[in-house]
Scaffold this motif. Structure first.
Motif, short mmCIF file in Angstrom:
data_model
loop_
_atom_site.label_atom_id
_atom_site.label_comp_id
_atom_site.label_asym_id
_atom_site.label_seq_id
_atom_site.Cartn_x
_atom_site.Cartn_y
_atom_site.Cartn_z
N ARG A 38 0.76 -1.35 -0.18
CA ARG A 38 0.08 -0.23 0.11
C ARG A 38 0.86 1.22 0.09
O ARG A 38 0.45 2.48 0.34
N ARG A 39 2.31 0.92 -0.44
CA ARG A 39 3.12 2.29 -0.38
C ARG A 39 3.18 2.83 0.92
O ARG A 39 3.29 4.02 0.93
N ASN A 40 3.14 2.13 1.82
CA ASN A 40 3.38 2.43 3.20
C ASN A 40 2.38 3.58 3.68
O ASN A 40 2.82 4.56 4.25
N SER A 74 6.43 7.07 1.83
CA SER A 74 5.03 6.73 2.04
C SER A 74 4.21 7.41 1.42
O SER A 74 4.53 8.64 1.02
N ALA A 75 3.06 6.96 0.93
CA ALA A 75 1.86 7.59 0.19
C ALA A 75 1.00 8.26 0.98
O ALA A 75 -0.08 8.79 0.39
N GLY A 76 1.46 8.44 2.11
CA GLY A 76 0.39 9.43 2.93
C GLY A 76 -0.67 8.66 3.77
O GLY A 76 -0.53 7.40 3.82
N ILE A 77 -1.76 9.56 4.12
CA ILE A 77 -2.63 8.71 4.67
C ILE A 77 -3.31 7.73 3.98
O ILE A 77 -3.45 7.70 2.66
N ASP A 78 -3.95 6.73 4.52
CA ASP A 78 -4.51 5.48 3.77
C ASP A 78 -5.84 6.23 3.31
O ASP A 78 -6.64 6.51 4.13
N LEU A 79 -5.91 6.11 2.18
CA LEU A 79 -7.14 6.62 1.35
C LEU A 79 -8.38 5.98 1.90
O LEU A 79 -9.63 6.49 1.54
N ARG A 80 -8.18 4.68 2.22
CA ARG A 80 -9.54 4.00 2.68
C ARG A 80 -10.13 4.86 3.93
O ARG A 80 -11.37 4.52 4.31
N GLY A 135 2.03 13.57 1.48
CA GLY A 135 0.87 14.07 2.50
C GLY A 135 1.71 13.92 3.75
O GLY A 135 2.70 14.28 4.05
N ALA A 136 0.96 12.79 4.29
CA ALA A 136 1.55 12.35 5.77
C ALA A 136 2.97 11.85 5.91
O ALA A 136 3.72 12.12 6.49
N GLY A 137 3.29 11.38 4.53
CA GLY A 137 4.59 10.79 4.41
C GLY A 137 5.72 11.79 4.27
O GLY A 137 6.66 11.79 4.96
N1 ACO Z 1 -3.71 4.70 0.64
C1 ACO Z 1 -4.13 3.43 0.34
N2 ACO Z 1 -3.70 2.67 -0.50
C2 ACO Z 1 -2.95 3.32 -1.22
C3 ACO Z 1 -2.55 4.35 -1.12
C4 ACO Z 1 -3.03 5.24 -0.12
N3 ACO Z 1 -2.56 6.47 0.15
N4 ACO Z 1 -1.49 4.74 -2.13
C5 ACO Z 1 -1.15 3.65 -2.81
N5 ACO Z 1 -2.05 2.74 -2.38
C6 ACO Z 1 -2.25 1.31 -2.79
C7 ACO Z 1 -2.81 1.47 -4.35
O1 ACO Z 1 -4.17 1.49 -4.03
C8 ACO Z 1 -2.38 0.26 -4.84
O2 ACO Z 1 -3.12 -0.80 -4.24
P1 ACO Z 1 -3.72 -2.04 -5.35
O3 ACO Z 1 -2.28 -2.74 -5.73
O4 ACO Z 1 -4.51 -3.05 -4.79
O5 ACO Z 1 -4.45 -1.42 -6.20
C9 ACO Z 1 -1.06 -0.02 -4.30
O6 ACO Z 1 -0.97 0.76 -3.01
C10 ACO Z 1 0.13 0.58 -5.25
O7 ACO Z 1 -0.16 1.90 -5.71
P2 ACO Z 1 0.10 2.35 -7.08
O8 ACO Z 1 -0.84 3.50 -7.35
O9 ACO Z 1 -0.14 1.13 -8.05
O10 ACO Z 1 1.67 2.44 -6.91
P3 ACO Z 1 2.69 3.45 -7.82
O11 ACO Z 1 4.15 3.03 -7.25
O12 ACO Z 1 2.31 3.17 -9.40
O13 ACO Z 1 2.36 4.73 -7.41
C11 ACO Z 1 1.85 6.59 -5.73
C12 ACO Z 1 2.47 5.43 -5.89
C13 ACO Z 1 2.36 7.75 -6.53
C14 ACO Z 1 2.31 6.78 -4.01
C15 ACO Z 1 0.16 6.38 -5.86
O14 ACO Z 1 0.05 5.08 -5.17
C16 ACO Z 1 -0.41 7.45 -5.18
O15 ACO Z 1 -0.49 8.75 -5.85
N6 ACO Z 1 -1.10 7.17 -4.09
C17 ACO Z 1 -2.20 8.33 -3.46
C18 ACO Z 1 -1.32 9.29 -2.61
C19 ACO Z 1 -2.45 10.16 -2.15
O16 ACO Z 1 -3.00 11.05 -2.54
N7 ACO Z 1 -2.16 10.23 -0.66
C20 ACO Z 1 -2.97 11.04 0.24
C21 ACO Z 1 -1.99 12.33 0.49
S1 ACO Z 1 -2.87 13.41 1.67
C22 ACO Z 1 -2.48 12.96 3.28
O17 ACO Z 1 -1.60 12.18 3.50
C23 ACO Z 1 -3.13 13.52 4.47
#
Ligand code: ACO
Length: 269
Positions: A38-40, A74-80, A135-137
Motif C-alpha cells: 500500500r506504498r506505506n 510513504s503515500a500518505g494517509i491511507d485513502l480508505r 502528504g503524511a509521508g
Molecule cells: N492509501 C491506500 N492505498 C494506497 C495509497 C494510499 N495513500 N497509495 C497507494 N495505495 C495502494 C494502491 O491503491 C495500490 O493498491 P492495489 O495494488 O490494491 O491497487 C498499491 O498501493 C500500489 O499503488 P500504485 O498507485 O499502483 O503504486 P505506484 O508506485 O504506481 O504509485 C503513488 C505510488 C504515486 C504513491 C500512488 O499510489 C499515489 O498517488 N497514491 C495516493 C497518494 C495520496 O493521494 N495520498 C494522500 C495524501 S494526503 C495525506 O496524506 C493527508
C-alpha cells in the motif's frame, strides 16, 4: 497484535493496519514503514504506534532512522479512511466528521504525538526517503531533524488537492526550512518537489543514488555518534531555541548550557 489507545478509546490493531517495524541496534533505532503493498500508507494505528515507540524508546538510543520499505517512503494517509467503510477497527473520517467536538481534534492531537517526539533534544532523527513521500509521508520526513534523499525521492504536500490542510506537524518545519513564500507555493500547488530541488531549497541534507541510501544514512549516524551525547543534547536544545530568542537571550542560554556542561564534565572526571 498491538494495543492502540486513540482518543481515549482502546482499539485492537493488526500489523496490517499499523504497518510499522521497529528495530534497535545499540544506539541506533530504525522505524520502518512496512506496508509496501500500500506504498506505506499511514492510518490512525500507525500514528498511535509511532507515539508508543517514542514513549518507550530505549534510553541508549541516540539516533532514530525513519525509512520506508519498497518503492515509496510513504503515500500518505491511507485513502480508505476517506471511504464510508473506513478501515476495520478504526473510525473513518466520515464518522469523525460528525463526532462531537473536541473528539476529532483530540484524535488529531494524538496522531501528532507520533511525530512530535522525533524532535527530542536527546536524539537525532533521520528520514531516509526513497520514492514518494506524499502528504503524511512528507510530513513524517519533515518531523525528522535531518533528511537524506534518494535521487528518486518526490516530496508532495498533497493535502490541499484533497481539500485538507497539512495537520501532522509539517507546516512549521516546512516554513522554517524553505521560508514562507516557497512553503506557500509548495503547499498551495500540491506539486511534487524532486530530490535535487529539495536539497537546493533546504529540504534535504544529502541526496544520493537509491542504492547508496542505506549506507549514506549509516555513515551520517556514525558521524553523529562520534560526538559526546551530553554536549550533543545541549547543543541541539540551544539550536532549537535560537529562532525564538534575541542574540542576547541566546548568548545567555549558551552560558547556562556551558556551565552545566563543564560541571558535568568535571563531576564525571
Ligand atoms: N492509501 C491506500 N492505498 C494506497 C495509497 C494510499 N495513500 N497509495 C497507494 N495505495 C495502494 C494502491 O491503491 C495500490 O493498491 P492495489 O495494488 O490494491 O491497487 C498499491 O498501493 C500500489 O499503488 P500504485 O498507485 O499502483 O503504486 P505506484 O508506485 O504506481 O504509485 C503513488 C505510488 C504515486 C504513491 C500512488 O499510489 C499515489 O498517488 N497514491 C495516493 C497518494 C495520496 O493521494 N495520498 C494522500 C495524501 S494526503 C495525506 O496524506 C493527508
Amino acid at each position: 497484535m498491538a494495543e492502540a489507545a486513540i482518543g481515549g478509546s482502546a482499539e485492537k490493531t493488526s500489523h496490517e493496519e499499523v504497518g510499522l517495524r521497529f528495530e534497535v541496534d545499540g544506539e541506533i533505532a530504525t522505524i520502518t514503514l512496512d506496508r509496501p503493498e500500500r506504498r506505506n500508507a499511514q492510518t490512525f494505528a500507525t500514528w498511535s504506534e509511532l507515539a508508543r515507540i517514542g514513549d518507550s524508546l530505549p534510553q541508549q538510543v541516540r539516533i532514530v532512522v525513519v525509512r520506508g520499505e519498497g518503492p515509496s517512503f510513504s503515500a500518505g494517509i491511507d485513502l480508505r479512511l476517506f471511504t464510508p467503510e473506513g478501515i476495520p477497527g478504526q473510525d473513518s473520517l466520515a464518522t469523525l466528521a460528525t463526532a462531537e467536538d473536541p473528539t476529532f481534534e483530540q484524535r488529531i492531537a494524538h496522531a501528532q504525538r507520533g511525530f512530535l517526539w522525533l524532535r527530542r533534544p536527546d536524539i537525532v532523527s533521520i528520514a531516509a526517503v526513497n520514492g514518494h513521500a506524499i502528504g503524511a509521508g512528507f510530513q513524517l520526513a519533515l518531523a525528522c531533524d535531518l533528511r537524506v534523499l534518494a535521487e528518486d525521492a518526490k516530496l508532495c504536500m498533497k493535502e490541499l488537492a484533497l481539500g485538507l490542510v497539512p495537520d501532522l506537524t509539517g507546516t512549521k518545519p516546512l516554513v522554517d526550512l524553505v521560508g514562507l513564500p516557497r512553503a506557500i507555493e509548495i503547499c498551495l500547488t500540491a506539486r511534487a518537489v524532486g530530490a535535487r530541488e529539495a536539497a537546493a531549497i533546504g529540504l534535504a541534507e544529502l541526496v544520493v543514488a537509491p542504492e547508496d541510501l542505506a549506507e549514506a544514512v549509516r555513515d551520517l549516524a556514525a558521524a553523529l555518534l562520534a560526538t559526546d551525547r551530553g554536549a550533543a543534547t545541549a547543543t541541539k536544545r540551544l539550536l532549537q531555541g535560537a529562532g525564538g530568542r534575541t542574540l542576547e537571550e541566546q548568548s545567555a542560554a549558551e552560558r547556562r548550557e556551558q556551565v552545566a556542561r563543564v560541571r558535568a564534565l568535571f563531576a564525571g572526571s
